[in-house]
Design an enzyme around this catalytic site. Structure first.
Site, PDB file in Angstrom:
ATOM      1  N   PRO A  56       0.812  -1.218   0.000  1.00 24.15           N
ATOM      2  CA  PRO A  56       0.000   0.000   0.000  1.00 24.15           C
ATOM      3  C   PRO A  56       0.850   1.275   0.000  1.00 24.15           C
ATOM      4  CG  PRO A  56      -0.748  -1.527   1.718  1.00 24.15           C
ATOM      5  CD  PRO A  56       0.541  -2.061   1.175  1.00 24.15           C
ATOM      6  N   GLU A 108       0.507  -7.440   8.226  1.00 23.20           N
ATOM      7  CA  GLU A 108       0.612  -5.974   8.278  1.00 23.20           C
ATOM      8  C   GLU A 108       1.699  -5.455   7.338  1.00 23.20           C
ATOM      9  OE1 GLU A 108      -1.570  -3.707   9.896  1.00 23.20           O
ATOM     10  OE2 GLU A 108      -2.533  -5.655   9.642  1.00 23.20           O
ATOM     11  N   ASP A 159      -5.679   1.945 -27.391  1.00 24.34           N
ATOM     12  CA  ASP A 159      -6.513   2.126 -26.204  1.00 24.34           C
ATOM     13  C   ASP A 159      -6.740   3.576 -25.943  1.00 24.34           C
ATOM     14  OD1 ASP A 159      -6.516  -0.435 -25.474  1.00 24.34           O
ATOM     15  OD2 ASP A 159      -5.010  -0.248 -23.915  1.00 24.34           O
ATOM     16  N   ARG A 199      -0.547  -7.626 -21.676  1.00 25.17           N
ATOM     17  CA  ARG A 199      -1.285  -7.223 -22.871  1.00 25.17           C
ATOM     18  C   ARG A 199      -0.546  -6.177 -23.695  1.00 25.17           C
ATOM     19  NH1 ARG A 199      -3.735  -2.762 -22.728  1.00 25.17           N
ATOM     20  NH2 ARG A 199      -5.414  -3.193 -24.178  1.00 25.17           N
TER      21      ARG A 199
HETATM   22  C1  9D3 Z   1      -3.610  -0.717   9.056  1.00 29.41           C
HETATM   23  C2  9D3 Z   1      -2.583  -0.334   8.060  1.00 29.41           C
HETATM   24  N1  9D3 Z   1      -2.734  -1.050   6.798  1.00 29.41           N
HETATM   25  C3  9D3 Z   1      -2.155  -0.230   5.697  1.00 29.41           C
HETATM   26  C4  9D3 Z   1      -3.189   0.449   4.904  1.00 29.41           C
HETATM   27  C5  9D3 Z   1      -2.064  -2.329   6.873  1.00 29.41           C
HETATM   28  C6  9D3 Z   1      -2.135  -3.135   5.649  1.00 29.41           C
HETATM   29  C7  9D3 Z   1      -3.326  -3.334   4.975  1.00 29.41           C
HETATM   30  C8  9D3 Z   1      -3.372  -4.136   3.842  1.00 29.41           C
HETATM   31  C9  9D3 Z   1      -0.998  -3.736   5.165  1.00 29.41           C
HETATM   32  C10 9D3 Z   1      -1.054  -4.545   4.039  1.00 29.41           C
HETATM   33  C11 9D3 Z   1      -2.243  -4.746   3.395  1.00 29.41           C
HETATM   34  C12 9D3 Z   1      -2.312  -5.620   2.215  1.00 29.41           C
HETATM   35  N2  9D3 Z   1      -2.254  -4.878   0.961  1.00 29.41           N
HETATM   36  C13 9D3 Z   1      -1.297  -5.095   0.080  1.00 29.41           C
HETATM   37  O1  9D3 Z   1      -0.445  -5.919   0.318  1.00 29.41           O
HETATM   38  C14 9D3 Z   1      -1.280  -4.335  -1.141  1.00 29.41           C
HETATM   39  C15 9D3 Z   1      -2.137  -3.305  -1.634  1.00 29.41           C
HETATM   40  C16 9D3 Z   1      -3.299  -2.678  -1.083  1.00 29.41           C
HETATM   41  O2  9D3 Z   1      -3.787  -2.987   0.007  1.00 29.41           O
HETATM   42  N3  9D3 Z   1      -3.894  -1.693  -1.827  1.00 29.41           N
HETATM   43  C17 9D3 Z   1      -3.446  -1.309  -3.041  1.00 29.41           C
HETATM   44  N4  9D3 Z   1      -2.370  -1.846  -3.577  1.00 29.41           N
HETATM   45  C18 9D3 Z   1      -1.737  -2.831  -2.875  1.00 29.41           C
HETATM   46  S1  9D3 Z   1      -0.365  -3.622  -3.394  1.00 29.41           S
HETATM   47  C19 9D3 Z   1      -0.276  -4.578  -2.065  1.00 29.41           C
END
Ligand code: 9D3
Length: 249
Positions: A88, A115, A168, A153
């Site tokens: 994230p 996490e 596209d 793609r």
């Molecule tokens: C409470 C804090 N969270 C961060 C927003 C912890 C957390 C949530 C979800 C840590 C990891 C995740 C899992 N998400 C991913 O691994 C992830 C992800 C995403 O959640 N949103 C957009 N792109 C991606 S790429 C990997």
């Protein structure tokens, strides 16, 4: 192009990789995907891949040793392979990032769970970190599949028509306008006359204007990064002038 994917849930990839265009791309040797289960690289008796965070607090953190071992086994001294962490906190995945990644012959994707991953993975192993958008997933696997799909793609020979990927509307920075197919009248709703007119120049102009209209209405920010002809600009000025007085859609 070769994708190495490190994950605790390799079976999640079976559906998307074994249908339609991604399936055909593998059969035709345009791409190959090697799934590596991080758990297989944990050396302790219970193959533990996560542990509690130092400093306390909730949740679990992915341990560094199995991730380093899996990357080193997958890459076996091969250099210049991007090691991409899906997280994230990564840079936002866009069509431009997909095009950038499509230039590599091989990339490695690390799917986080829990996490997150131990920071030393980020500091000493990862070369790029990517997010697919501002919403919370349960892990990096679906993000990795989105990335593989969008990159594949773009590769030569993957889509039937070589112009299809560059044509596209998103690649041009605009949203697409409406599409129609037969029948010409469905439940009394007619296909726009111009599409049946046989006037190719008029059809092209209409499509351009509908793409501009939709982008103006739904994603006006995109218009700032698009090359607009003076004809486009006149059309947009008329749309803006018409204002929100009538919502005629
Ligand atoms: C409470 C804090 N969270 C961060 C927003 C912890 C957390 C949530 C979800 C840590 C990891 C995740 C899992 N998400 C991913 O691994 C992830 C992800 C995403 O959640 N949103 C957009 N792109 C991606 S790429 C990997």
């Amino acid at each position: 192009m070769h994708f190495d994917v490190l994950t605790l849930f390799p079976e999640m990839f079976c559906g998307p990789l074994n249908e339609s265009i991604l399936k055909r791309a593998q059969e035709n040797d345009r791409i190959s995907v090697a799934l590596h289960n991080v758990r297989d690289y944990a050396t302790d008796k219970h193959h533990i891949t996560d542990d509690a965070p130092y400093g306390g607090g909730g949740g679990m953190v992915m341990k560094p040793e199995p991730i380093f071992a899996a990357v080193e086994a997958a890459l076996a001294n091969e250099t210049d392979v991007p090691v991409i962490l899906l997280s994230p906190q990564g840079r936002l995945f866009t069509q431009a990032v997909a095009a950038e990644l499509a230039c590599y012959s091989r990339i490695l994707l690390i799917c986080g769970r829990y996490e997150g991953v131990d920071e030393r993975v980020r500091q000493h192993l990862v070369t790029d970190e990517i997010s697919i958008g501002d919403y919370v997933l349960t892990g990096g696997e679906l993000a990795a599949m989105v990335l593989i799909d969008a990159v594949t793609r773009l590769l030569p020979g993957v889509l039937g028509d070589p112009g299809a990927a560059v044509d596209d509307s998103h690649a041009q920075g605009l949203l697409e306008g409406p599409h129609y197919t037969r029948p010409a009248v469905f439940r009394g709703w007619k296909v726009p006359e111009i599409l049946i007119s046989g006037n190719h120049a008029a059809v092209a102009r209409w499509r351009r204007e509908e793409a501009l209209r939709r982008t103006f209405e739904r994603r006006p920010g995109l218009l700032e990064r698009v090359e607009l002809t003076s004809q486009d600009q006149e059309f947009l000025a008329r749309l803006a002038g018409a204002g929100s007085a009538e919502d005629d859609d």
